[in-house]
Design an enzyme around this catalytic site. Structure first.
Site, short mmCIF file in Angstrom:
data_model
loop_
_atom_site.label_atom_id
_atom_site.label_comp_id
_atom_site.label_asym_id
_atom_site.label_seq_id
_atom_site.Cartn_x
_atom_site.Cartn_y
_atom_site.Cartn_z
NE ARG A 158 65.10 57.31 101.85
CZ ARG A 158 64.87 55.74 101.99
NH1 ARG A 158 64.45 55.29 102.96
NH2 ARG A 158 65.65 55.05 101.24
CE1 TYR B 171 71.18 61.96 102.87
CE2 TYR B 171 68.59 60.95 103.20
CZ TYR B 171 69.80 61.15 102.39
OH TYR B 171 69.97 60.50 101.33
CE LYS C 99 63.47 59.18 97.84
NZ LYS C 99 63.27 58.20 96.73
CG HIS D 95 61.27 54.77 94.68
ND1 HIS D 95 61.96 53.89 95.59
CD2 HIS D 95 61.99 55.88 94.69
CE1 HIS D 95 63.28 54.18 95.91
NE2 HIS D 95 63.17 55.54 95.31
CB SER E 165 67.20 53.88 98.00
OG SER E 165 65.86 54.07 98.40
CB CYS F 293 69.36 49.38 92.99
SG CYS F 293 69.36 48.45 94.68
CG ASP G 273 64.19 59.00 93.50
OD1 ASP G 273 64.53 57.73 93.72
OD2 ASP G 273 63.92 59.73 94.57
NE ARG H 214 71.61 59.97 98.62
CZ ARG H 214 70.67 59.42 98.22
NH1 ARG H 214 69.87 59.70 97.15
NH2 ARG H 214 70.19 58.31 98.83
C1 OXD Z 1 66.33 57.36 98.06
C2 OXD Z 1 66.44 58.49 97.33
O1 OXD Z 1 66.79 57.02 99.15
O2 OXD Z 1 66.10 58.51 96.41
O3 OXD Z 1 65.35 56.28 97.48
O4 OXD Z 1 67.33 59.34 97.86
MN MN Z 2 64.82 56.91 95.55
#
Ligand code: OXD
Ligand code: MN
Length: 599
Positions: free
Chosen positions: A80, A209, A218, A238, A260, A262, A287, A379
């Site tokens: 991102r 991406y 998002k 989130h 993100s 974590c 998420d 990913r």
């Molecule tokens: C993020 C995702 O970047 O969930 O938070 O992809």
């Molecule tokens: Mn996320």
């Protein structure tokens, strides 16, 4: 050239608003062809074959990984891009001090210049989708126009995509998010992710991406939805959502916000250790949570997504067996490494690296190389139905009632393993001051502590102080509010060792939180909140943990922490609710008084 539908193809809707918007965007982007996605299995097969033919996708070994494909992104387009993500509200104040702002007219003009003719020689895919269970009154319809077949295929996994969305929209409704996306020439200098909350519109250009290009995630489900949620009196967050069923058959539900990369996906799919026989953890979402007050006065959460867009490195049979199971079939892999015989590999997977791989850039990689074979933000995109621990309520139109809200950061010092807030305001304060050391999910330096309120810093579609005020105001709307906790799985000793093993062992902390919600577990009241005493946590069978150090509250460290939060609050400016600054001062006074008394 006027964009046309493929000869003989009928447009699958009579919705005049939608048709005229698609025409208008088509005139600007000038694709050779406009294709309306219907979301069928036959279409998925056909688009996948086209993507393989154009080398956008590479087929993996279908014996080992049935239905799985691989995609290399442009090496300049791997995460991102927060510095070029904009909230385009009429005034800068509405976007607030933590968002980049562009005046809407200027943004439309600037991006129109880039979109102009950007789809020449390409197909514009019209991707209708629903965020949220398709029969839920709370779900939202979006339409994404994109020049990327990879995006169209990902949207087919991540959302309820195709006819289902057009049926829900119907012939008359104007209520749909207008998302325009073009990878265009993928030039980082002409890359912008712009949100127009007042227009329910997203314009994204120059990136293919995930977080920049899969507009349902998002952009819509967090940035635009957070703006809608404030106006409509709910929360778009989130957060993962998990279901915990005890051996006696009692189910409780938890929503948890972590920045993100974590460990949200790992927590949402956790397998409890052997000592927790009979416990079942199931995933509702990994998420995003949309939460509304139910008729019973509790907070009810739905997962607006339909799949998982998870970080591959570090995922293995020990850290997340359910994710490993979920990505065995019908999965798209992006920027991981692959073997010559069509298997995938990444740093932290179960097996040692083979002697040779093809790395995320498509180059030959030899074992022992100092370069990473998989990109740290590589990913997988996998359908949620693949998850063996999927909650039966994951598709429930009403969602699930939340007992606990958990905030968590990645902090190597100060923040204890777990802390329960005194009350709602203190809980909102814990979320507002949450900090985390940065990861590879966004471009920029890795490992720097940044404040990330409710893990929403990159995702809040309006002014952060106003957002925190909205959180505080929810107390009056929720007669039966969840309890609020702060956790930290990432604390380290002075010589840099993890104090807590994390992963499945987080069940021990989860159980304490669930028992606190049910009024069943003890705790120590500290000046900063409630913490478990050693006997309050189930520790049987625990290895490699230093409980005393992991749960310790060091008041000297907290004095510095609370003082440093003042700078953060000043940054949020005059819309920061006074209650939060008062809360900070109250905690600081208590900490100072306790320190003075212990001298
Ligand atoms: C993020 C995702 O970047 O969930 O938070 O992809
Ligand atoms: Mn996320």
């Amino acid at each position: 050239m006027r964009a046309t539908v493929e000869a003989g193809e009928k447009r699958p809707t009579s919705n005049a608003q939608l048709l005229s918007w698609v025409d208008e965007m088509g005139k600007m982007c000038k694709p050779d062809r406009i294709y309306w996605c219907d979301g069928s299995a036959e279409e998925k097969k056909r688009l996948t074959e086209e993507a393989v033919a154009s080398k956008t996708l590479i087929a993996l070994d279908h014996e080992k990984l049935p239905g799985c494909y691989y995609h290399h992104s442009n090496p300049s387009d791997v995460a991102r891009v927060e510095h070029i993500t904009f909230i385009c509200t009429p005034t800068k104040e509405e976007a607030g001090p933590t968002n980049n702002w562009m005046e809407p007219k200027e943004a439309y003009q600037k991006l129109a210049g880039i979109y102009d003719g950007a789809m020449k020689g390409r197909t514009m895919y019209v991707v209708p989708y629903v965020m949220g269970p398709s029969r839920s009154p709370f779900s939202k319809v979006g339409i994404e126009l994109t020049d990327s077949v990879y995006v169209a295929l990902n949207m087919g996994i991540m959302t309820r995509m195709g006819k289902v969305a057009l049926d829900r929209l119907g012939p008359e409704s104007k209520e749909f998010n207008k998302g325009l996306h073009a990878v265009a020439d993928c030039n980082p200098d002409r890359r912008f992710i712009c949100h127009f909350p007042q227009d329910n519109t997203i314009w994204s250009v120059g990136s293919g991406y995930g977080g920049n290009a899969l507009l349902g995630k998002k952009c819509l489900a967090l940035r635009i939805a957070s703006y809608l949620a404030r106006n409509e009196g709910w929360l778009a967050e989130h957060m993962l959502i998990l279901e915990a069923e005890s051996p006696t058959g009692e189910s409780q539900y938890v929503a948890a916000a972590f920045p993100s990369a974590c460990g949200k996906t790992n927590f949402a799919m956790m397998i409890p250790p052997g000592e927790f026989k009979g416990w079942k953890i199931r995933t509702v979402g990994d998420d995003i949570a949309w939460m509304r007050v139910g008729e019973d006065g509790r907070l009810w959460a739905v997962n607006p997504e339909f799949g998982y867009f998870g970080v591959a490195p570090g995922t293995n049979r020990k850290t997340n067996p359910n994710a490993m199971e979920s990505i065995k079939k019908d999965t798209l892999y992006t920027n991981v490494a692959r073997t010559k015989d069509g298997d995938v590999w990444w740093e932290g997977i179960d097996s040692e690296a083979p002697a040779e791989l093809i790395d995320w850039k498509g180059q030959v990689w030899k074992k022992g190389s100092t370069e990473k074979a998989a990109h740290p933000n590589s990913r997988f995109t996998a359908p949620m139905q693949n998850n063996p621990a999927l909650s039966p309520f994951a598709d429930d139109p009403k969602g699930v009632p939340i007992s606990a809200i958990v905030f968590g950061g990645r902090r190597s010092t100060t923040v204890p393993l777990v802390l329960q807030s005194f009350n709602w305001t203190h809980g909102v304060y814990l979320g507002a001051t949450m900090g985390s050391e940065t990861t590879a999910a966004a471009t920029g330096a890795v490992g720097v502590v940044r404040r990330d309120p409710m893990a929403m810093l990159p995702f809040c579609g309006y002014d952060m102080g106003t957002y925190l005020g909205h959180w505080l105001s929810m107390q009056g709307r929720i007669p039966n509010p969840p309890k609020i906790f702060l956790v930290n799985w990432f604390r380290k000793s002075q010589d840099g060792k993890w104090l807590w093993p994390g992963y499945g062992d987080n069940m021990r902390v989860l159980k304490w939180m669930l028992d606190r919600c049910a009024g069943r577990a003890g705790a120590l009241e500290t000046p900063l909140g409630f913490t478990p005493r050693e006997g309050d946590l189930e520790l049987r069978g625990l290895k490699d943990a230093d409980i005393a150090a992991a749960t310790k509250i060091d008041l000297k460290e907290w004095e510095a922490e609370l003082e440093s939060q003042s700078e953060w609050f000043q940054k949020l400016g005059k819309t920061l609710p006074g209650a939060l600054e008062h809360q900070r001062q109250l905690l600081l006074l208590q900490v100072k008084a306790t320190l003075a008394a212990s001298k």
